[in-house]
Write an enzyme that holds these catalytic residues in place. Structure first.
Site, mmCIF file in Angstrom:
data_model
loop_
_atom_site.group_PDB
_atom_site.id
_atom_site.type_symbol
_atom_site.label_atom_id
_atom_site.label_comp_id
_atom_site.label_asym_id
_atom_site.label_seq_id
_atom_site.Cartn_x
_atom_site.Cartn_y
_atom_site.Cartn_z
ATOM 1 N N SER A 456 0.860 -1.191 0.000
ATOM 2 C CA SER A 456 0.000 0.000 0.000
ATOM 3 C C SER A 456 0.885 1.226 0.000
ATOM 4 O O SER A 456 2.069 1.161 0.386
ATOM 5 C CB SER A 456 -0.895 0.008 1.242
ATOM 6 O OG SER A 456 -1.536 1.263 1.411
ATOM 7 N N TYR A 469 -2.145 -0.800 10.375
ATOM 8 C CA TYR A 469 -2.257 -1.075 8.935
ATOM 9 C C TYR A 469 -0.954 -0.718 8.218
ATOM 10 O O TYR A 469 -0.428 -1.501 7.418
ATOM 11 C CB TYR A 469 -3.428 -0.271 8.357
ATOM 12 C CG TYR A 469 -3.654 -0.509 6.877
ATOM 13 C CD1 TYR A 469 -4.306 -1.650 6.430
ATOM 14 C CD2 TYR A 469 -3.208 0.416 5.933
ATOM 15 C CE1 TYR A 469 -4.519 -1.870 5.072
ATOM 16 C CE2 TYR A 469 -3.418 0.214 4.579
ATOM 17 C CZ TYR A 469 -4.066 -0.929 4.155
ATOM 18 O OH TYR A 469 -4.267 -1.147 2.815
#
Length: 586
Positions: A456, A469
């Site tokens: 990501s 995350y």
């Protein structure tokens, strides 16, 4: 070491030479003739031949002057394409007098096979031709003439590029030197050179006849190359369907040689392979699979099957691809993109209905085969069972896409140990399980492959509200870099894909910690609405994934904000840290 164990041998006499012919498989089945190149013998095909023998009558022969076949006397003038065509027809008449054969050639085996499929006297004796790493000398001659008579900067560059790759051809035309080198130090060192430069396994190949094979085979070049390149035949049109397999890492032949091949081959199927020159030794599984598919289609219909027309169909057609998290979002779009490119797709998701839906649609849009599997990637035992099933029923993967992931937002001190375990179990351990269980078998197979791990932009863009995350994705990014370094020598690429804000359902299922249930639902809806307004489609991420595999890219930021954050992380990390302190709107 006998590398063609179980083969039946016969001798075919032609033009004063005796050819050693080996056969495997049922003589009643379609005949596939494998023709070797330089400086090889028929044993270069051993790994491919055994894989084809269950379906076909496989025939291999030592080209005159190679292996156990006798050499013409004198050598000069004994290796012309006309005489090689005589040899081929003699072998075909002996092994398949009543039906045409399917021809496969590599390197000089392909060069001479182009002659076989473009001359009048072989019509009706050949059903199809699969070419690897060896152009028609006539086509090559026309290719050169076009660039000399109508030069442009691009054409001149192509000509110079291929001229540099053809350095060995000039040396083979020198008197006596090649023979002395091959019968001396080069012949002794050649197996080690193949292992180091071409990644050819040290499994008993090449055979002990290599020095004399290479010395005799120098006349293949001397008897044919200059003559045909100067005066190429104007009627060198193929009279059979042709499958062209182009290794993208070939050090001896440029891909551009085949740019205009359609004018000579009306029925052409193109394939590309991320490999070097000696694909019969380094990629026997893929080569055998493509030959089987092509020959079977021609046997059934007389024509090759219509190929997938997706952007990367030449690269991924027929390959086996597994995508986790394939039930929705980026995973679903990626499965569809590989399907459109003609790959065989395994759609994996923890939701069985979503996985089945993806597999069903993948079949409709181009995948020759697609299957649905259900698994929780965070569960090691479930992943082990999945890997065992995949390897037993479908085979070793060519491409693995570790895409499954979950979202979590909230401050570090509101994130519990259970929250951390959940995010790391899926986002990190799911990737670790996939790389270990599927990537390990890729490495054992020794025929290359590719692993894609979805990270990501959060992997390099810190945020005060994404500690768990971002940590999981940063770990995936570093894991990918380490694994890429470890597997580089085995022909396995590893890519980390780093999307930014993409319109998927991850926001609708993300966990927001430190708030009550009502506030969490409100934030999920708000995030989903924001991502929807951004409206960056997952299909663009899927395109980036296929492009990254084709180019073997290491880190691929996707979306403008991801590319911007990646650039800042490298050149202005203080600015990135300042952005991380901002409190996003709630």
């Amino acid at each position: 070491m006998t590398v063609l164990k179980g083969a039946r041998e016969r001798w075919v006499r032609t033009g004063g030479t005796e050819l050693c012919v080996a056969e495997l498989g049922d003589p009643g089945r379609p005949v596939v003739v494998l023709v070797h190149g330089y400086p090889d013998s028929k044993e270069v095909w051993s790994e491919v031949a055994v894989r084809l023998a269950d379906r076909f009558h496989v025939v291999l022969y030592d080209v005159r002057g190679h292996g156990r076949s006798s050499a013409p006397r004198p050598l000069r003038g004994g290796f012309t394409l006309e005489k090689l065509t005589d040899d081929f027809l003699a072998v075909v008449d002996a092994v398949s007098p009543d039906r045409p054969v399917h021809l496969v050639g590599h390197d000089w085996g392909s060069v001479q096979s182009w002659e076989f499929v473009t001359v009048e006297r072989t019509k009706g004796r050949i059903a199809s031709f699969t070419s690897m790493s060896g152009p028609s000398l006539d086509h090559f001659g026309h290719w050169i003439n076009k660039r000399l008579t109508r030069p442009t900067p691009r054409r001149v560059g192509q000509l110079l590029g291929q001229g540099a790759k053809s350095w060995y051809v000039y040396l083979l035309h020198t008197p006596a030197l090649p023979e002395l080198a091959w019968r001396g130090p080069l012949g002794k060192r050649w197996p080690a050179i193949l292992r180091r430069v071409e990644d050819v396994p040290g499994d008993g190949y090449p055979t002990s006849s290599l020095p004399s094979d290479a010395a005799n085979g120098a006349w293949l070049y001397r008897d044919n190359v200059r003559t045909r390149l100067r005066r190429p035949r104007p009627d060198a049109h193929a009279h059979v369907p042709v499958q062209l397999i182009t290794p993208l890492g070939d050090k001896f032949l440029s891909e551009r040689l085949y740019d205009e091949l359609e004018q000579w081959v009306p029925r052409l199927t193109r394939r590309t392979l991320s490999a070097k020159h000696w694909v019969p030794r380094t990629r026997p599984d893929r080569i055998a699979s493509w030959i089987t598919e092509f020959v079977t289609a021609v046997e059934v219909t007389g024509e090759p099957e219509p190929r997938a027309t997706g952007r990367h169909a030449e690269r991924f057609g027929g390959q086996l691809v597994l995508v986790t998290g394939a039930g929705s979002g980026i995973g679903r779009a990626t499965a569809f993109a590989f399907a459109e490119a003609g790959a065989r797709v395994i759609a994996v998701d923890r939701d069985p209905e979503s996985a089945a839906s993806t597999a069903g649609t993948a079949r409709l849009i181009g995948a020759p085969e697609a299957w649905a599997e259900t698994v929780d990637v965070s569960d090691e035992r479930e992943m082990e069972k999945l890997a065992a099933k995949v390897h037993a029923e479908y085979g070793v993967l060519d491409v693995l896409v570790n895409n499954a992931g979950v979202g979590l937002s909230g401050s570090f001190f509101d994130t519990t140990s259970d929250d951390w375990r959940r995010v790391l179990d899926v986002n990190l351990w799911g990737v670790i399980h996939g790389c270990r269980l599927f990537g390990g078998r890729m490495a054992e197979r020794g025929q290359g492959g590719h692993i894609v791990n979805t990270a990501s932009a959060a992997a390099f863009q810190p945020s005060r509200v994404l500690p768990a995350y971002s940590t999981s994705k940063a770990a995936v990014l570093m894991l990918s870099a380490c694994l890429r370094a470890e597997l580089a020598g085995q022909g396995i690429g590893v890519t980390a894909i780093c999307p930014g804000l993409v319109n998927t359902n991850i926001t609708a299922t993300a966990t927001f910690v430190g708030v009550d249930a009502a506030e969490e639902r409100r934030r999920q809806k708000r995030a989903t609405r924001a991502y929807g307004l951004r409206n960056y489609p997952p299909e663009k991420v899927a395109d980036a994934i296929l492009r990254a595999v084709a180019r073997n890219e290491a880190v691929v930021p996707v979306t403008p904000e991801a590319r911007g954050a990646h650039a800042l992380s490298r050149f202005a990390p203080r600015a990135l840290r300042a952005l991380a302190r901002l409190q996003p709107p709630v």
